[in-house]
Every structure is written in C-alpha cells, then in structure tokens.
Design an enzyme around this catalytic site. Structure first.
Site, PDB file in Angstrom:
ATOM      1  N   GLY A   1       8.489  -1.369   3.294  1.00  0.00           N
ATOM      2  CA  GLY A   1       9.519  -1.983   4.394  1.00  0.00           C
ATOM      3  C   GLY A   1       8.811  -3.183   5.030  1.00  0.00           C
ATOM      4  O   GLY A   1       7.954  -3.803   4.708  1.00  0.00           O
TER       5      GLY A   1
ATOM      6  N   LYS B   1       0.994  -1.937   6.189  1.00  0.00           N
ATOM      7  CA  LYS B   1       1.621  -1.385   5.224  1.00  0.00           C
ATOM      8  C   LYS B   1       1.355  -1.495   3.750  1.00  0.00           C
ATOM      9  O   LYS B   1       1.296  -0.641   2.908  1.00  0.00           O
ATOM     10  CB  LYS B   1       3.148  -1.569   5.650  1.00  0.00           C
ATOM     11  CG  LYS B   1       3.643  -0.856   7.037  1.00  0.00           C
ATOM     12  CD  LYS B   1       5.024  -1.340   7.182  1.00  0.00           C
ATOM     13  CE  LYS B   1       5.655  -2.526   6.972  1.00  0.00           C
ATOM     14  NZ  LYS B   1       4.985  -3.614   7.948  1.00  0.00           N
ATOM     15  N   THR B   2       0.917  -2.682   3.813  1.00  0.00           N
ATOM     16  CA  THR B   2       0.857  -3.227   2.339  1.00  0.00           C
ATOM     17  C   THR B   2      -0.451  -2.520   1.633  1.00  0.00           C
ATOM     18  O   THR B   2      -0.374  -1.653   0.561  1.00  0.00           O
ATOM     19  CB  THR B   2       0.428  -4.687   2.131  1.00  0.00           C
ATOM     20  OG1 THR B   2       1.669  -5.208   2.593  1.00  0.00           O
ATOM     21  CG2 THR B   2       0.366  -5.067   0.611  1.00  0.00           C
TER      22      THR B   2
ATOM     23  N   ASP C   1       2.290  -9.997  -0.078  1.00  0.00           N
ATOM     24  CA  ASP C   1       2.301  -8.560  -0.091  1.00  0.00           C
ATOM     25  C   ASP C   1       2.832  -7.763  -1.507  1.00  0.00           C
ATOM     26  O   ASP C   1       2.298  -7.265  -2.341  1.00  0.00           O
ATOM     27  CB  ASP C   1       3.074  -8.037   0.787  1.00  0.00           C
ATOM     28  CG  ASP C   1       2.590  -8.283   2.407  1.00  0.00           C
ATOM     29  OD1 ASP C   1       1.355  -8.935   2.421  1.00  0.00           O
ATOM     30  OD2 ASP C   1       3.130  -8.175   3.338  1.00  0.00           O
TER      31      ASP C   1
ATOM     32  N   LYS D   1       8.435  -4.566  -2.798  1.00  0.00           N
ATOM     33  CA  LYS D   1       8.454  -4.976  -1.233  1.00  0.00           C
ATOM     34  C   LYS D   1      10.023  -5.819  -1.188  1.00  0.00           C
ATOM     35  O   LYS D   1      10.001  -6.882  -1.677  1.00  0.00           O
ATOM     36  CB  LYS D   1       7.422  -5.835  -0.835  1.00  0.00           C
ATOM     37  CG  LYS D   1       7.675  -6.483   0.782  1.00  0.00           C
ATOM     38  CD  LYS D   1       6.537  -6.139   1.545  1.00  0.00           C
ATOM     39  CE  LYS D   1       7.167  -6.869   2.712  1.00  0.00           C
ATOM     40  NZ  LYS D   1       5.838  -6.630   3.893  1.00  0.00           N
TER      41      LYS D   1
ATOM     42  N   THR E   1       8.993 -12.035   4.125  1.00  0.00           N
ATOM     43  CA  THR E   1       9.129 -13.201   4.714  1.00  0.00           C
ATOM     44  C   THR E   1       7.819 -13.727   4.847  1.00  0.00           C
ATOM     45  O   THR E   1       6.752 -13.058   4.670  1.00  0.00           O
ATOM     46  CB  THR E   1       9.884 -13.118   6.303  1.00  0.00           C
ATOM     47  OG1 THR E   1       9.062 -12.336   6.932  1.00  0.00           O
ATOM     48  CG2 THR E   1      11.312 -12.465   5.869  1.00  0.00           C
TER      49      THR E   1
ATOM     50  N   PRO F   1      -9.576   4.152   6.288  1.00  0.00           N
ATOM     51  CA  PRO F   1     -10.526   3.451   6.983  1.00  0.00           C
ATOM     52  C   PRO F   1     -10.262   1.864   6.771  1.00  0.00           C
ATOM     53  O   PRO F   1      -9.397   1.559   5.882  1.00  0.00           O
ATOM     54  CB  PRO F   1     -11.712   3.789   6.261  1.00  0.00           C
ATOM     55  CG  PRO F   1     -11.328   4.339   4.873  1.00  0.00           C
ATOM     56  CD  PRO F   1     -10.127   4.953   5.077  1.00  0.00           C
TER      57      PRO F   1
END
Length: 234
Positions: free
Chosen positions: A117, A16-17, A55, A38, A42, A207
């Site tokens: 998220g 996701k990052t 992140d 973000k 954690t 990619p």
C-alpha cells in the site's frame, strides 16, 4: 485467483517496501510463484517522459518479475504526496480501473501477490476512496508494518483495530527497524507489549539491513519472521 498479503503501515516511511520484499522471499521458499505490486506510487523520479517507481522497481527486482514497471506500479506521480493531492496537482485522477486490471492479471499468473500500500489505511486515493478501500477490493489479508520505537504501540493498535472494525482480515504485525536501532527501552519492550495486547499475532521483528540484496533480505526473513503464520494464509 492468487493468494497473498496487502502490506500497510502505521505511517509513511516505516519500511513497507523492505517488508514486502521479505515476504516475497519468504513465500518463494515455499516453492510458490510470487510477485509484488505497488499499485500507486508517488514521489517518482522523472527520466525523460517516464516516471520511475523506485519502490516498484525494487519489488520487481527482488521477486525476479519479467513484467514492466507498468505492471508493478500502474499509477505513478511525481510529487511526493498522498495519491489524491498528487493526482489533483497533475490534473489526472488515479485510475482505479487500471489498478484493478493489473492486480487481476497478476493474480491469475502467480500463486501469490504481495501488494504494498501507500502510507497508512486512511491515505486518500481519491476524494472518497482510501487505501483501506483498495485493501477491501483486493480481498487480501493485511499485514501491518510499524516502527519499533516510542509511540508505535498506539499507532499499531489504532491501525489494527480500525482495519478489523472495517472488516479486513489482519494476519499480523511486523515491527521493522527501517533505521538503525537507538537501543531505547521502548524499542526493547514494545514487541512484548504488542504480543500481550494485540488481537493479532506479532509475525516478527525485522532487523535494520545495510545490505538490501535479495540474499540478505531472504536470510533475515527466514531468521526473524514466523513462517508458519505466513504459510497459513497461502
């Protein structure tokens, strides 16, 4: 209030990052001032008395934000767990008030906010508040990030349909090669299958990148994401 996207995943570790960074670089090409966030991170590394959100700091760097880590990742925990158990171990609950305050501050300053998220939509933030609820509170359209390989059809469709049933607007799906491709038949056919059965569009197949520089991410985003879909929500 700024527009933007809430980026969720079919699971943890789907990249996701990187996709958040790709969306930031895409939207910057539209001439908009965009930032990333973000809200809860954690598994942060401890340096002296400070928890470093890797992140969050990557998002900060890619978007060229001047804000501090507290304005990008306001709630941070050391243990690599869902926020609820990580907070229980620490004896300090997630401050939803702080999360919402930071989001609203950013949304007044920027044209668009990309919110990453944590894990998937049903990851618990508190005992009775989930990532899904955070997405609802922010009111941003959702982008679902999934893996390319076997199993992603089920995981992606479950996430998309649950989000829609809960009243979220789902802008689309991005399949992300967070790891090098394995050249399997599932990887080759999953994107086409999803375009046929999903109620939301496939925004792109991103990619695997060895080079995670801002330039490399931007080039990959412009080549592999449907910018018209992204632009239509901004």
């Amino acid at each position: 209030m700024a527009k933007g996207f809430f980026i969720t995943g079919t699971d943890t570790g789907v990249g996701k990052t990187v996709i958040t960074a790709a969306l930031i670089k895409s939207v910057q090409t539209f001439g908009l001032r965009v930032c990333g966030m973000k809200p809860i991170e954690t598994g942060c590394l401890r340096e002296d008395e400070t928890l470093i959100p890797s992140d969050g700091m990557f998002i900060k760097k890619i978007s060229r934000m001047e804000e501090t880590e507290n304005d990008v990742s306001p709630c941070r925990f050391e243990n690599p767990l869902a926020p609820f158990p990580a907070a229980e171990i620490k004896g300090r609950p997630v401050s939803l008030e702080k999360v919402h305050k930071v989001y609203h501050t950013l949304s007044r300053k920027y044209d668009a906010v990309m919110v990453e998220g944590i894990g998937g939509l049903l990851v618990p933030v508190t005992r009775d508040y989930f990532v899904l609820d955070l997405a609802k509170d922010f009111g941003l359209p959702v982008i679902v990030v999934g893996r390319p390989g076997l199993g992603t059809i089920n995981h992606t469709m479950l996430t998309v349909k649950y989000a829609i049933n809960e009243g979220l607007v789902v802008a689309g799906i991005i399949i992300n090669y967070h790891h090098p491709p394995d050249s399997s038949l599932a990887e080759a056919t999953n994107p086409e299958v999803l375009t046929k059965i999903s109620p939301v569009p496939l925004i792109g197949v991103f990619p695997h990148l060895k080079d995670l520089s801002a330039q490399a991410i931007e080039e990959a985003a412009l080549q592999n994401l449907d910018l018209d879909i992204i632009r239509s929500y901004l």
